[in-house]
Write a protein that holds these residues in place. Structure first.
Motif, short mmCIF file in Angstrom:
data_model
loop_
_atom_site.label_atom_id
_atom_site.label_comp_id
_atom_site.label_asym_id
_atom_site.label_seq_id
_atom_site.Cartn_x
_atom_site.Cartn_y
_atom_site.Cartn_z
N CYS A 181 -11.30 26.29 2.84
CA CYS A 181 -12.04 26.87 3.72
C CYS A 181 -11.57 28.28 3.73
CB CYS A 181 -11.63 26.11 5.02
SG CYS A 181 -12.11 26.91 6.52
N LEU A 182 -10.35 28.81 3.62
CA LEU A 182 -9.71 30.04 3.90
C LEU A 182 -10.18 30.72 5.13
CD1 LEU A 182 -10.45 31.25 0.08
CD2 LEU A 182 -8.35 30.33 1.25
N PRO A 183 -9.74 30.18 6.22
CA PRO A 183 -10.17 30.37 7.45
C PRO A 183 -9.72 32.06 7.79
CG PRO A 183 -8.27 28.92 7.71
CD PRO A 183 -8.69 28.73 6.29
N GLY A 184 -8.85 32.54 7.27
CA GLY A 184 -8.30 33.96 7.69
C GLY A 184 -9.23 34.95 7.02
N PRO A 185 -9.48 34.83 5.84
CA PRO A 185 -10.55 35.69 5.17
C PRO A 185 -12.08 35.61 5.58
CG PRO A 185 -9.01 34.90 3.37
CD PRO A 185 -8.75 34.18 4.81
#
Length: 205
Positions: A181-185
């Motif tokens: 998912c890579l929620p930060g980027p």
């Protein structure tokens, strides 16, 4: 006529936890195990065996296939307890309660049982392995409406393939799809898009 595409009952809990997680699993076919999913698989061994038995005067049926032609749902009940005309679905969770996610999934099972058996199913239970407690869930009109709304939202995800924006909150650290998912980027996608447009592609003009 069954609405298409058919929605998996398991997707309801995923959507209630995080719509982006639901889309990654059920639209993109992404899956990754973590400690929570492995613990859940181990906890379901007895349920997944499909062995029926009589316990305290109730017939306990395990691994029962479910479907609803009206809602376009399909899935399976962990267990269904039968005593006379009383039908009582039971969902097993290895951890602790997280909002209404399990309640919604269980309510969807009840809606399927009502349609399949032409009976009223007003209540069910969720067994939480963390505190080792069984909690009763009443299938109120409000809960039933939420289930139907979520099913419609999941079906729209399946039709459009749209990936919702990451929530990027306390749920993310416990999610098995964190690295997919890579929620930060992704939550900063507008900033990244602006940087690419102005600083990278813009330098050639």
């Amino acid at each position: 006529m069954t609405p298409e595409p058919v929605v998996a009952i398991s997707a309801i809990e995923h959507f209630a936890y995080c719509p982006r997680q639901c889309a990654l699993i059920h639209c993109d076919g992404v899956w990754s195990d973590n400690v929570h999913t492995v613990r859940g698989t181990r906890a379901h061994r007895r349920v997944d065996s499909g062995r029926h038995r009589t316990e305290r005067g109730k017939r306990v049926l395990r691994g029962i296939p479910l479907w609803s032609e009206n809602l376009g749902l399909t899935g399976r009940a962990d267990a269904v307890e039968v005593m006379g005309d009383d039908i009582h679905p039971v969902e097993y969770k290895s951890g602790t309660r997280h909002g209404l996610a399990a309640d919604l999934q269980l309510c969807a099972q009840a809606l399927c049982l009502e349609e399949m058996l032409n009976v009223d199913v007003p209540v069910g239970s969720v067994w939480y392995g963390g505190p080792r407690r069984r909690l009763e869930v009443r299938f109120t009109p409000s809960l039933r409406k939420q289930v139907k709304n979520i099913v419609a939202a999941i079906r729209n995800q399946l039709l459009t393939g749209e990936l919702p924006v990451a929530v990027n909150d306390g749920r993310c650290g416990e999610c098995q799809l964190f690295h997919h998912c890579l929620p930060g980027p992704t939550t900063g996608s507008r900033r990244i898009e602006r940087y690419m447009s102005e600083e990278v592609f813009g330098c050639a003009t």
